[in-house]
Design an enzyme around this catalytic site. Structure first.
Site, PDB file in Angstrom:
ATOM      1  N   GLU A  47      33.392  16.072   1.460  1.00  0.00           N
ATOM      2  CA  GLU A  47      33.105  16.183   0.029  1.00  0.00           C
ATOM      3  C   GLU A  47      33.760  15.057  -0.758  1.00  0.00           C
ATOM      4  O   GLU A  47      33.183  14.526  -1.711  1.00  0.00           O
ATOM      5  CB  GLU A  47      33.549  17.554  -0.502  1.00  0.00           C
ATOM      6  N   GLY A  74      35.471  21.212 -21.362  1.00  0.00           N
ATOM      7  CA  GLY A  74      35.765  22.122 -20.264  1.00  0.00           C
ATOM      8  C   GLY A  74      35.559  21.431 -18.923  1.00  0.00           C
ATOM      9  O   GLY A  74      35.214  20.259 -18.850  1.00  0.00           O
ATOM     10  N   GLY A  78      38.458  18.388  -5.575  1.00  0.00           N
ATOM     11  CA  GLY A  78      38.594  18.500  -7.024  1.00  0.00           C
ATOM     12  C   GLY A  78      40.009  18.365  -7.533  1.00  0.00           C
ATOM     13  O   GLY A  78      40.353  18.902  -8.591  1.00  0.00           O
ATOM     14  N   GLU A  79      40.849  17.595  -6.809  1.00  0.00           N
ATOM     15  CA  GLU A  79      42.256  17.495  -7.225  1.00  0.00           C
ATOM     16  C   GLU A  79      42.408  16.818  -8.582  1.00  0.00           C
ATOM     17  O   GLU A  79      43.277  17.195  -9.372  1.00  0.00           O
ATOM     18  CB  GLU A  79      43.078  16.751  -6.172  1.00  0.00           C
ATOM     19  N   ARG A  80      41.557  15.822  -8.887  1.00  0.00           N
ATOM     20  CA  ARG A  80      41.642  15.175 -10.201  1.00  0.00           C
ATOM     21  C   ARG A  80      41.344  16.180 -11.310  1.00  0.00           C
ATOM     22  O   ARG A  80      42.025  16.211 -12.339  1.00  0.00           O
ATOM     23  CB  ARG A  80      40.666  13.997 -10.279  1.00  0.00           C
ATOM     24  N   SER A 122      38.376  14.705 -21.750  1.00  0.00           N
ATOM     25  CA  SER A 122      37.024  15.234 -21.592  1.00  0.00           C
ATOM     26  C   SER A 122      37.059  16.739 -21.358  1.00  0.00           C
ATOM     27  O   SER A 122      36.263  17.495 -21.942  1.00  0.00           O
ATOM     28  CB  SER A 122      36.321  14.534 -20.431  1.00  0.00           C
TER      29      SER A 122
END
Length: 300
Positions: free
Chosen positions: A129, A75, A95-97, A70
């Site tokens: 988060e 982006g 946001g590690e993934r 994706s």
């Protein structure tokens, strides 16, 4: 592919501020800090280190590859969040993934929200988060709540305000940590659901918990069936049920005792435990007597 290029162009003008050593922004009071805080900036992907407070520990490789595909096409749609450590050095908050998937497709920069925070603030932001935005499994969520209690000393009421969850919901997650570790792993791996875990937690004995867990997995029991199984076990522990069962078993054994004595010609001892299990002892006084008993058994 045009969308991806456009998306990755976000914040390039502002990013120039971060590449100037003489304009290194360390706090909200520094010059140009207002241009940095609250904005999306492109930062070097290699300048981001993994957050040691990250609650997520399991990453599904197939899902990660799907996210990478994706990102290759569209982006990074949702920017990561980082805190500034030093000049051109950042620590991941959430946001590690997205960071891992971006590295898989060879991106050299990544859009990010940049925050300036101390370790405690970073931990709170990372946990809150992730609880809100990611599909953490129930045990990871429970561990996140536990860390907020132990390391930040938040009460369940304060956590309720932070994450927008009812206090009872938070309590239900925390109770999962009382389960046997094998069962916690089963929940994390998806063998059973949180509903199954909530039913099992009503049993304190970890060995019994593990037995019920094996039965759930082997027989593919539903949550309702599990609840019924747990209730049946608990009903068997009630004092009245124990006494009644014990009395019935002892009465049956007593009725049969004379038959044992008459048959073996010996004083047979019959003992019955409260759980219905028992033992029959047949005494003998010599090898000849022993052989006599064996013959009686063989004939019977």
């Amino acid at each position: 592919m045009t969308k991806a290029v456009k998306k990755q162009a976000l914040g390039r003008g502002l990013s120039a501020l971060l590449k100037d050593p003489e304009n290194d922004i360390r706090s909200a009071e520094d010059k140009n800090a207002d241009q940095l805080i609250g904005n999306i900036l492109e930062i070097d992907i290699d300048s981001v280190e993994i957050n040691p407070f990250q609650p997520r520990s399991n990453f599904n490789e197939e899902a990660l590859q799907e996210l990478a595909t994706s990102i290759r096409e569209l982006g990074v749609i949702q920017p990561i969040t980082v805190r500034k450590l030093d000049f051109n050095k950042y620590q991941l908050i959430s946001g590690e993934r997205r960071l891992r998937a971006s590295k898989l497709v060879g991106l050299t920069t990544i859009p990010a929200y940049i925050r300036i925070a101390n370790d405690n603030e970073s931990l709170v932001m990372a946990l809150v988060e992730n609880i809100q935005r990611h599909d953490l499994d129930p045990i990871e969520i429970a561990l996140s709540y536990q860390r907020l209690i132990e390391e930040i000393q938040l009460t369940q009421e304060q956590m309720s305000d932070r994450v927008g969850k009812k206090r009872s919901t938070i309590s239900n997650y925390l109770r999962l940590l009382k389960l046997d570790p094998i069962i916690q792993t089963g929940i994390r791996d998806g063998f059973i659901s949180m509903g199954h875990g909530r039913a099992i937690i009503n049993i304190e004995d970890h060995e019994v918990q593990a037995d019920i867990y094996q039965k759930i997995v082997s027989e593919n029991l539903s949550v309702r069936e599990t609840e019924a199984l747990v209730k049946k076990y608990q009903d068997g522990l009630k004092p009245g049920a124990k006494a009644k069962k014990s009395a019935q078993n002892f009465e049956v054994a007593a009725d049969q005792k004379k038959a044992f004595v008459d048959f073996f010609g010996a004083k047979v001892d019959v003992k019955v435990a409260g759980n219905g299990k028992g033992k029959i002892s047949i005494p003998f006084h010599s090898e000849e007597d022993f052989n006599r008993i064996i013959k009686l058994i063989q004939k019977g």
